[in-house]
Design an enzyme around this catalytic site. Structure first.
Site, short mmCIF file in Angstrom:
data_model
loop_
_atom_site.label_atom_id
_atom_site.label_comp_id
_atom_site.label_asym_id
_atom_site.label_seq_id
_atom_site.Cartn_x
_atom_site.Cartn_y
_atom_site.Cartn_z
N ASN A 1 5.39 5.10 -10.92
CA ASN A 1 4.21 5.17 -11.76
C ASN A 1 2.91 5.25 -10.96
O ASN A 1 1.95 5.87 -11.40
CB ASN A 1 4.16 3.96 -12.69
CG ASN A 1 2.81 3.80 -13.37
OD1 ASN A 1 2.47 4.53 -14.29
ND2 ASN A 1 2.00 2.85 -12.88
N LYS B 1 1.15 16.35 -9.45
CA LYS B 1 2.00 16.05 -10.59
C LYS B 1 2.96 17.20 -10.90
O LYS B 1 4.10 16.98 -11.35
CB LYS B 1 1.16 15.71 -11.82
CG LYS B 1 0.38 14.40 -11.67
CD LYS B 1 1.30 13.23 -11.39
CE LYS B 1 0.56 11.91 -11.38
NZ LYS B 1 1.45 10.76 -11.12
N ASP C 1 0.87 -1.17 0.00
CA ASP C 1 0.00 0.00 0.00
C ASP C 1 0.90 1.22 0.00
O ASP C 1 1.40 1.66 1.04
CB ASP C 1 -0.90 0.00 1.23
CG ASP C 1 -1.85 1.20 1.26
OD1 ASP C 1 -1.76 2.06 0.35
OD2 ASP C 1 -2.67 1.29 2.19
N TYR D 1 -4.83 16.77 -8.03
CA TYR D 1 -4.05 15.90 -8.91
C TYR D 1 -3.00 16.71 -9.67
O TYR D 1 -1.82 16.33 -9.73
CB TYR D 1 -4.97 15.19 -9.89
CG TYR D 1 -4.27 14.27 -10.86
CD1 TYR D 1 -3.71 13.08 -10.42
CD2 TYR D 1 -4.18 14.58 -12.21
CE1 TYR D 1 -3.06 12.22 -11.30
CE2 TYR D 1 -3.54 13.74 -13.10
CZ TYR D 1 -2.99 12.56 -12.64
OH TYR D 1 -2.35 11.72 -13.53
N GLY D 2 -3.42 17.84 -10.24
CA GLY D 2 -2.48 18.68 -10.98
C GLY D 2 -1.36 19.19 -10.09
O GLY D 2 -0.20 19.24 -10.49
N ALA D 3 -1.72 19.57 -8.85
CA ALA D 3 -0.70 20.04 -7.91
C ALA D 3 0.30 18.94 -7.58
O ALA D 3 1.51 19.18 -7.50
CB ALA D 3 -1.36 20.54 -6.63
#
Length: 240
Positions: A77, A145, A51, A141-143
């Site tokens: 990934n 990545k 996990d 999510y954008g932050a």
């Protein structure tokens, strides 16, 4: 020459699965850290249920692996996404996303780094996203990545003198199982998306895997700190 070992996180499905398959074809032994096993464990692949959103479990698994083998190739990934507009973002979503998308890659890098330094060699590939450039509903999510891209650049600078390269591969829309569930082939929404992509189609997981394999290649020692978009041209213009 010893067979190189690569650690791939989230390698049981989607883009991660394509990366595992490609690296096996290229002659690597692959260790797959994921919560769930693949449908079939392939020859040369070792699966371990981890996990990666749990810092203690991630750290323990990585340290155990590093004690067993010199792992000089790392592909971060595994990741998660929850789509939400600004007003709907929760602190729980923020914490869970950052634990998996940011903290886990850092913990794995820390565990494998001593072995890479001893070898004077390492290849690290982080899987980012075109959403880091901005996309509706992707505040968290954008932050995460974008943060991963920032860590990539910092690690590249800190580790260049140790013979370790660090790069990010940032996919655009890719036809994974999950993508196809939300965007059925031939559906009007899918056709509209394809029309917005300069090359006129969504990507294939194996195309992302090919880019990862390029960065992992021992001959790729002069490329580091880069973010390479595998997006059919969407990062070039104003495609939504």
């Amino acid at each position: 020459m010893n067979t190189p070992i690569a650690l791939v996180t989230g390698g049981s499905r989607g883009i991660g699965r394509a990366i595992v398959v490609r690296l096996l074809e290229d002659g690597y032994q692959v260790v797959n850290f994921s919560r769930t096993p693949p449908e079939e464990t392939l020859p040369g692949e070792t699966f371990r249920s981890v996990d990666l959103g749990d810092a203690a479990a991630t750290q323990a698994a990585a340290r155990e692996l590093a004690a067993q083998h010199p792992v000089l190739n790392l592909v971060n990934n595994a990741g998660m996404i929850q789509v939400a507009n600004i007003e709907d973002v929760t602190q729980e979503e923020l914490a869970r996303t950052m634990a998996l998308n940011i903290a886990a890659p850092l913990l794995l890098m820390q565990a494998l780094l001593p072995g890479m330094r001893r070898a004077g060699y390492g290849r690290v590939v982080n899987i980012g996203s075109r959403a880091a450039l901005g996309k509706g509903g992707r505040s968290v999510y954008g932050a995460s990545k974008a943060g991963l891209a920032g860590m990539t650049r910092t690690w590249a600078l800190e580790l260049a003198g140790d013979g370790i390269t660090v790069n990010t591969v940032a996919p655009g829309p890719v036809a994974t199982e999950l993508f196809n569930q939300s965007n059925p082939p031939g559906a009007p929404k899918t056709q509209a998306l394809e029309a917005s992509i300069p090359v006129g189609r969504v990507g294939r997981p194996e195309e992302v895997a090919h880019t990862v394999a390029m960065f992992l290649d021992p001959r790729a020692g002069f490329m580091t700190g880069q973010v390479l978009y595998v997006c059919g041209g969407m990062s070039v213009g104003l495609a939504g």
